[in-house]
Design an enzyme around this catalytic site. Structure first.
Site, mmCIF file in Angstrom:
data_model
loop_
_atom_site.group_PDB
_atom_site.id
_atom_site.type_symbol
_atom_site.label_atom_id
_atom_site.label_comp_id
_atom_site.label_asym_id
_atom_site.label_seq_id
_atom_site.Cartn_x
_atom_site.Cartn_y
_atom_site.Cartn_z
ATOM 1 N N VAL A 1 44.526 -17.076 -24.034
ATOM 2 C CA VAL A 1 44.771 -18.401 -23.677
ATOM 3 C C VAL A 1 45.626 -18.679 -24.155
ATOM 4 O O VAL A 1 46.496 -19.867 -23.374
ATOM 5 C CB VAL A 1 43.247 -18.754 -24.767
ATOM 6 C CG1 VAL A 1 43.480 -20.810 -24.397
ATOM 7 C CG2 VAL A 1 41.927 -18.448 -24.177
ATOM 8 N N GLU B 1 34.084 -8.591 -21.700
ATOM 9 C CA GLU B 1 34.745 -8.334 -23.259
ATOM 10 C C GLU B 1 34.197 -7.117 -23.365
ATOM 11 O O GLU B 1 33.870 -6.321 -22.072
ATOM 12 C CB GLU B 1 34.323 -8.864 -23.649
ATOM 13 C CG GLU B 1 34.348 -10.785 -23.843
ATOM 14 C CD GLU B 1 35.060 -11.144 -24.682
ATOM 15 O OE1 GLU B 1 36.370 -10.596 -24.805
ATOM 16 O OE2 GLU B 1 35.955 -12.404 -23.391
ATOM 17 N N GLY C 1 39.114 -6.446 -16.515
ATOM 18 C CA GLY C 1 38.951 -7.299 -17.824
ATOM 19 C C GLY C 1 38.774 -8.673 -17.942
ATOM 20 O O GLY C 1 38.704 -9.558 -18.212
ATOM 21 N N LYS D 1 27.822 -23.624 -24.105
ATOM 22 C CA LYS D 1 28.338 -24.239 -22.786
ATOM 23 C C LYS D 1 27.274 -25.376 -22.817
ATOM 24 O O LYS D 1 28.361 -26.963 -22.555
ATOM 25 C CB LYS D 1 29.509 -23.562 -22.182
ATOM 26 C CG LYS D 1 30.125 -22.722 -22.515
ATOM 27 C CD LYS D 1 31.307 -22.282 -20.647
ATOM 28 C CE LYS D 1 32.428 -20.747 -21.066
ATOM 29 N NZ LYS D 1 32.208 -20.053 -20.742
ATOM 30 N N GLY E 1 40.278 -17.481 -17.374
ATOM 31 C CA GLY E 1 41.088 -17.051 -16.980
ATOM 32 C C GLY E 1 42.612 -17.272 -17.590
ATOM 33 O O GLY E 1 41.965 -18.812 -17.687
ATOM 34 N N ASP F 1 26.715 -17.417 -24.111
ATOM 35 C CA ASP F 1 28.323 -18.370 -23.471
ATOM 36 C C ASP F 1 27.573 -19.290 -22.934
ATOM 37 O O ASP F 1 28.579 -20.495 -23.289
ATOM 38 C CB ASP F 1 29.179 -16.956 -23.185
ATOM 39 C CG ASP F 1 30.377 -17.845 -23.171
ATOM 40 O OD1 ASP F 1 31.462 -17.565 -23.365
ATOM 41 O OD2 ASP F 1 30.474 -18.323 -21.822
ATOM 42 N N GLU G 1 38.763 -29.294 -23.949
ATOM 43 C CA GLU G 1 38.584 -30.014 -22.694
ATOM 44 C C GLU G 1 38.359 -28.018 -21.717
ATOM 45 O O GLU G 1 37.668 -28.055 -21.098
ATOM 46 C CB GLU G 1 39.533 -30.068 -21.733
ATOM 47 C CG GLU G 1 39.056 -30.463 -20.523
ATOM 48 C CD GLU G 1 38.099 -31.056 -19.435
ATOM 49 O OE1 GLU G 1 38.715 -32.667 -19.732
ATOM 50 O OE2 GLU G 1 37.346 -30.243 -19.024
ATOM 51 N N GLY H 1 36.341 -23.448 -18.618
ATOM 52 C CA GLY H 1 37.784 -22.731 -18.189
ATOM 53 C C GLY H 1 39.145 -24.063 -17.341
ATOM 54 O O GLY H 1 38.491 -25.065 -18.409
HETATM 55 N N1 HSE Z 1 34.046 -15.109 -21.458
HETATM 56 C C1 HSE Z 1 33.127 -15.700 -20.691
HETATM 57 C C2 HSE Z 1 33.275 -16.215 -19.224
HETATM 58 C C3 HSE Z 1 35.183 -16.746 -20.570
HETATM 59 O O1 HSE Z 1 32.836 -15.189 -18.488
HETATM 60 O O2 HSE Z 1 32.935 -17.245 -18.919
HETATM 61 C C4 HSE Z 1 35.566 -18.314 -19.965
HETATM 62 O O3 HSE Z 1 34.777 -19.253 -21.527
#
Ligand code: HSE
Length: 410
Positions: free
Chosen positions: A12, A185, A182, A200, A298, A196, A124, A129
């Site tokens: 990032v 993770e 990629g 969000k 990304g 995750d 933001e 993303g």
């Molecule tokens: N690991 C997260 C995803 C990255 O796959 O959406 C972006 O927040």
């Protein structure tokens, strides 16, 4: 002139530096000021990269420099990101970040700290993303009483579910491929277990409903229990399995939030959101349904969102930008009270077991058997609460899996 310091030169952070270079004149014009990178903090040097002239290794260099106006946190994780961000705000430096773990865990405190110090804390890029979603919720949707958010908020899991379905591959096989490309993770736990998405959802809901959502209180299931047979039944009935973050405010007393895999029908716009793409649908009482769609992860898309925060702060350099997020925590309703239909896979013979299942669940919406799958079949139950479903199924050993069906009550 606005001086910025970027913390972390990973995916990032390097994206932020690249976007600031690539779109310099547009960004300066839209900011009304020149944006200049003064420091990039990282543990290591980058001798073959032009960024090296800005590299510093000590955060104190940044905090002690009164010329630094904006700190861009792009390190990820909680430690030392939290300490650095807090110190920056206390030193009256604005902060923007892409770090959803930080915002979900400490957002309440950091927003308050920013306000007390007359600076801004913007994030933001923490959700969706590159998709503009926080600022639209905070500024463009303010005329509405917002009552639901439903989104595909994680690119890795959407990629996995898409290719399990498209290529008829197992969860493990697609996960390995996602790691090779990629997307996922090395340790994909927070993606595949839904954490995750949960963070969000908590961030988006805190803005949309104007109260703080504690992500730890949101019921969260990931996609590790989804297998190929689930996909085959879903396709046979023209549905897809998607990991959704879903929050719904029915009235001042009743707010639900859940993260789980759902079956969604082909008439739902989220059905066509595939690969690593994300989408978020928000319902307001005046505007109706609005959907935001795009690259949920990304380097450059995420950096684009971070830089949009830099521009916003540059335009408001002498003040705190208020957020709709209030620090009072929302009291979530018991998710077991919310009603769904359920897709349930049953071990056994359809003809022998249908009557028994109707005795247990009441009239079934549908019974599905596929020539390609032996020794099991699937049913779709009537609409009922989780409490009811759990009570009816607690002693049943022939249930192979169950998946909630999104927004289907007829
Ligand atoms: N690991 C997260 C995803 C990255 O796959 O959406 C972006 O927040």
């Amino acid at each position: 002139m606005i001086n910025i310091a970027v913390l972390g030169y990973g995916v990032v952070g390097s994206g932020v530096v690249e976007v600031l270079r690539m779109n310099k004149s547009i960004i300066d014009r839209n900011s009304g000021r020149k944006i200049r990178i003064k420091y990039v903090l990282d543990l290591i040097d980058f001798p073959n990269d032009p960024v090296q002239e800005f590299i510093v290794h000590d955060f104190d260099t940044i905090i002690d420099d009164e010329e630094v106006d904006i700190v861009v946190e792009a390190m990820g994780g909680l430690d030392p990101a939290y300490t650095f961000v807090k110190r920056a705000l206390l030193s009256k430096k604005h902060v923007c970040t892409s770090n959803k773990a930080l915002v979900a865990e400490y957002g309440n405190e950091l927003i308050r700290c920013a306000k007390e110090n007359n600076v801004s804390f913007l994030f933001e890029a923490s959700c969706g993303g590159g998709i503009p979603i926080i600022r639209p919720l905070n500024t463009a949707m303010v005329a509405d009483d917002l009552s639901s958010i439903v989104g595909i908020l994680n690119g890795t899991t959407n990629y996995i579910l898409t290719y399990m379905e498209k290529e008829n591959l197992s969860f493990e096989d697609v996960l390995r491929e996602a790691q090779r490309l990629g997307y996922a993770e090395k340790n994909p736990a927070s993606d595949v277990e839904g954490t995750d998405t949960c963070r969000k959802l908590a961030i988006l809901s805190s803005i949309a409903y104007e109260n703080y959502f504690d992500y730890k209180e949101i019921k969260t299931e990931g996609i590790t229990g989804i297998d190929i047979n689930d996909m085959l039944y879903a396709s046979a009935i023209n549905k897809k399995i998607k990991l959704l973050g879903f929050s719904k405010r029915e009235d001042n007393e009743t707010t639900f939030a859940i993260v789980a895999p759902f079956l969604i029908s082909s008439s739902n716009p989220l059905y066509n959101v595939n690969d690593v793409l994300n989408a978020i649908s928000v319902h307001g009482n005046a505007v109706n349904d609005v959907m935001y769609y795009g690259s949920g992860a990304g380097k450059l898309p995420t950096a684009s969102a971070v830089v949009s925060d830099i521009v916003e702060i540059a335009k408001n350099i002498d003040r705190h930008i208020p957020l709709r997020w209030n620090s009072e925590k929302i009291k979530l309703s018991d998710i077991n009270e919310i009603k769904f239909r359920y897709f349930v896979r049953i071990k056994g013979n359809k003809d022998e077991m249908t009557d028994k299942l109707e005795n247990i669940f009441g009239p079934l919406k549908r019974v599905i058997s596929l020539d390609t799958i032996d020794g099991e079949f699937a049913i779709i139950t009537k609409y009922m609460s989780e409490n009811k479903f759990n009570e009816l199924t607690k002693d049943l050993s022939f249930i192979l899996n169950r998946i909630r069906i999104f927004n289907e009550n007829k």
